[in-house]
Scaffold this motif. Structure first.
Motif, PDB file in Angstrom:
ATOM      1  N   UNK A 170      -0.158   4.544  -3.217  1.00 36.49           N
ATOM      2  CA  UNK A 170       0.778   3.761  -2.170  1.00 36.49           C
ATOM      3  C   UNK A 170       0.890   4.306  -0.963  1.00 36.49           C
ATOM      4  N   UNK A 171       0.444   5.425  -0.679  1.00 36.15           N
ATOM      5  CA  UNK A 171       0.423   6.271   0.719  1.00 36.15           C
ATOM      6  C   UNK A 171      -0.949   6.509   1.222  1.00 36.15           C
TER       7      UNK A 171
ATOM      8  N   UNK B   3      -6.909   5.088  -1.292  1.00 35.95           N
ATOM      9  CA  UNK B   3      -6.798   4.430  -2.706  1.00 35.95           C
ATOM     10  C   UNK B   3      -6.421   2.825  -2.491  1.00 35.95           C
ATOM     11  N   UNK B   4      -5.679   2.530  -1.408  1.00 41.63           N
ATOM     12  CA  UNK B   4      -5.556   0.982  -1.042  1.00 41.63           C
ATOM     13  C   UNK B   4      -6.953   0.361  -0.812  1.00 41.63           C
ATOM     14  N   UNK B   5      -7.787   1.183   0.094  1.00 38.79           N
ATOM     15  CA  UNK B   5      -9.057   0.529   0.501  1.00 38.79           C
ATOM     16  C   UNK B   5      -9.997   0.485  -0.507  1.00 38.79           C
TER      17      UNK B   5
ATOM     18  N   UNK C 194       2.931   0.244  -6.725  1.00 38.29           N
ATOM     19  CA  UNK C 194       3.159   0.984  -5.435  1.00 38.29           C
ATOM     20  C   UNK C 194       2.747   0.254  -3.985  1.00 38.29           C
ATOM     21  N   UNK C 195       2.070  -0.634  -4.375  1.00 39.73           N
ATOM     22  CA  UNK C 195       1.762  -1.567  -3.313  1.00 39.73           C
ATOM     23  C   UNK C 195       0.240  -1.413  -2.602  1.00 39.73           C
ATOM     24  N   UNK C 196      -0.352  -0.602  -3.249  1.00 41.83           N
ATOM     25  CA  UNK C 196      -1.715  -0.422  -2.775  1.00 41.83           C
ATOM     26  C   UNK C 196      -2.754  -1.440  -3.202  1.00 41.83           C
ATOM     27  N   UNK C 197      -2.403  -2.105  -4.482  1.00 48.11           N
ATOM     28  CA  UNK C 197      -3.647  -3.281  -4.659  1.00 48.11           C
ATOM     29  C   UNK C 197      -3.175  -4.482  -3.749  1.00 48.11           C
ATOM     30  N   UNK C 198      -2.058  -4.914  -3.481  1.00 43.12           N
ATOM     31  CA  UNK C 198      -1.589  -5.965  -2.501  1.00 43.12           C
ATOM     32  C   UNK C 198      -1.806  -5.579  -0.898  1.00 43.12           C
ATOM     33  N   UNK C 199      -1.929  -4.120  -0.755  1.00 43.42           N
ATOM     34  CA  UNK C 199      -2.159  -3.693   0.730  1.00 43.42           C
ATOM     35  C   UNK C 199      -3.658  -4.147   0.823  1.00 43.42           C
TER      36      UNK C 199
ATOM     37  N   UNK D 234       7.306   4.257   1.867  1.00 45.99           N
ATOM     38  CA  UNK D 234       7.383   3.612   3.287  1.00 45.99           C
ATOM     39  C   UNK D 234       6.084   3.070   3.730  1.00 45.99           C
ATOM     40  N   UNK D 235       4.882   3.732   3.495  1.00 49.83           N
ATOM     41  CA  UNK D 235       3.583   3.160   4.139  1.00 49.83           C
ATOM     42  C   UNK D 235       3.096   1.868   3.213  1.00 49.83           C
ATOM     43  N   UNK D 236       3.363   1.806   2.086  1.00 56.70           N
ATOM     44  CA  UNK D 236       2.938   0.534   1.453  1.00 56.70           C
ATOM     45  C   UNK D 236       4.016  -0.593   1.770  1.00 56.70           C
TER      46      UNK D 236
END
Length: 342
Positions: free
Chosen positions: A176-177, A181-183, A206-211, A266-268
């Protein structure tokens, strides 16, 4: 924040179940954005066992839902979740000679352990004392050192940070930061873009997938609405998306442990604000029917977080002729396995 019924009711959460107790007052890092070039690079470089997962429409499932739903199955790989994509992309680019430390409810830890074995990087995972025992066992089988501490995921994460602070040879990697990982997760968007669904429902932990997926689809399928799904018992990311800044809760209580976030990254939150169009909430009573529907129509046993997209379709009937969701994981607990196999 619009749904078929109007404005999403994020205030409908009983305050005695998951009330907001403090605002982290942390600014969102808008400079730490996700790269389309790196998502494309990841789509070529990550371990082939995680790429090109099955995606299809099942006639029986769609009939039972009364909706045209495409599913992308991320539970049929060595770590049984989508987390392998981001973990492999991240670990492949880390400096040599460092021990990686992370916190996990189980899926990310398995993914980091698997990637660590592949790339020769030692991994330590901090998890809560009540973490799914099947996930803990698999993390250890894959070669990770597992430290059980804290009453929930966020407490385990705090312990992991303290551990790294006194060990300069270790490197803390946060889901999530870390953009890599999100990429890596964003490669799911690369594979879905050709389908051009009207709406894509994604579980939000944590938001990595949707990001990552949102970043790619906003560029390559801009008409697709990106809809996040949170559990009512763990609404911190929903509150944060609405507020536009991280908002923590005092508790995260849901059977969907993979999305049981209490303290947002916060980043996510920044990624969600840029790449997500709506957020839906599902209750504990919505998840078992979704798990059973996927079992009965697709023959797949998912963990609760893996089925919340289907649960959101059942509960909210979102707008769009063509819907899609990602079945994000199949690391179920022994109790859930007994229930689903019965």
């Amino acid at each position: 924040m619009r749904t078929q019924q109007g404005v999403t009711d994020l205030d409908g959460i009983p305050h005695n179940h998951a009330s907001i107790v403090y605002d982290t007052h942390m600014s969102v890092d808008t400079a730490n954005d996700l790269s389309l070039a790196r998502i494309e690079q990841a789509s070529r470089l990550i371990d082939p066992v995680f790429r090109n997962s099955p995606q299809f429409r099942d006639l029986t499932l769609s009939r039972r839902l009364g909706r045209d739903l495409l599913v992308k199955v991320e539970s049929v790989n060595p770590v049984r979740s989508f987390k392998g994509r981001g973990a492999d992309f991240c670990v492949s680019q880390l400096p040599a000679g460092r021990r990686v430390v992370c916190a996990s409810a189980g899926n990310f830890g398995q993914a980091m352990a698997y990637a660590g074995r592949t790339h020769g990087v030692p991994v330590t995972v901090f998890a809560a004392t009540d973490a799914n025992p099947n996930k803990v066992a698999r993390m250890r089988t894959l070669g990770a050192e597992v430290v059980l501490t804290g009453h929930d995921f966020d407490a385990a994460k705090a312990a992991a940070r303290e551990h790294v602070a006194t060990r300069p040879e270790s490197l803390f990697v946060e889901d999530g930061e870390d953009p890599r990982i999100a990429e890596g997760a964003g490669t799911i968007g690369v594979e879905l873009a050709a389908e051009a669904p009207d709406a894509l429902l994604l579980p939000v932990g944590n938001g990595a997938l949707v990001g990552g997926v949102g970043r790619w689809l906003k560029a390559h399928s801009p008409a697709t609405r990106i809809i996040g799904v949170c559990a009512e018992g763990a609404p911190a990311m929903a509150h944060s998306w609405r507020a536009g800044r991280p908002v923590a809760t005092d508790r995260a209580e849901t059977m969907a442990d993979g999305i049981a976030v209490r303290v947002p990254v916060p980043v996510a939150v920044g990624w969600m604000g840029r790449y997500m169009d709506d957020m839906l909430l599902v209750g504990e009573e919505d998840i078992p029917p979704a798990l059973e529907l996927v079992r009965d129509t697709l023959g797949l046993l998912l963990e609760p977080a893996g089925a919340v997209g289907v649960a959101a379709v059942l509960r909210h009937n979102p707008e769009g002729k063509k819907l899609a969701t990602v079945l994000t994981g199949g690391n179920f607990s022994p109790e859930l396995l007994r229930r689903l196999a019965g």
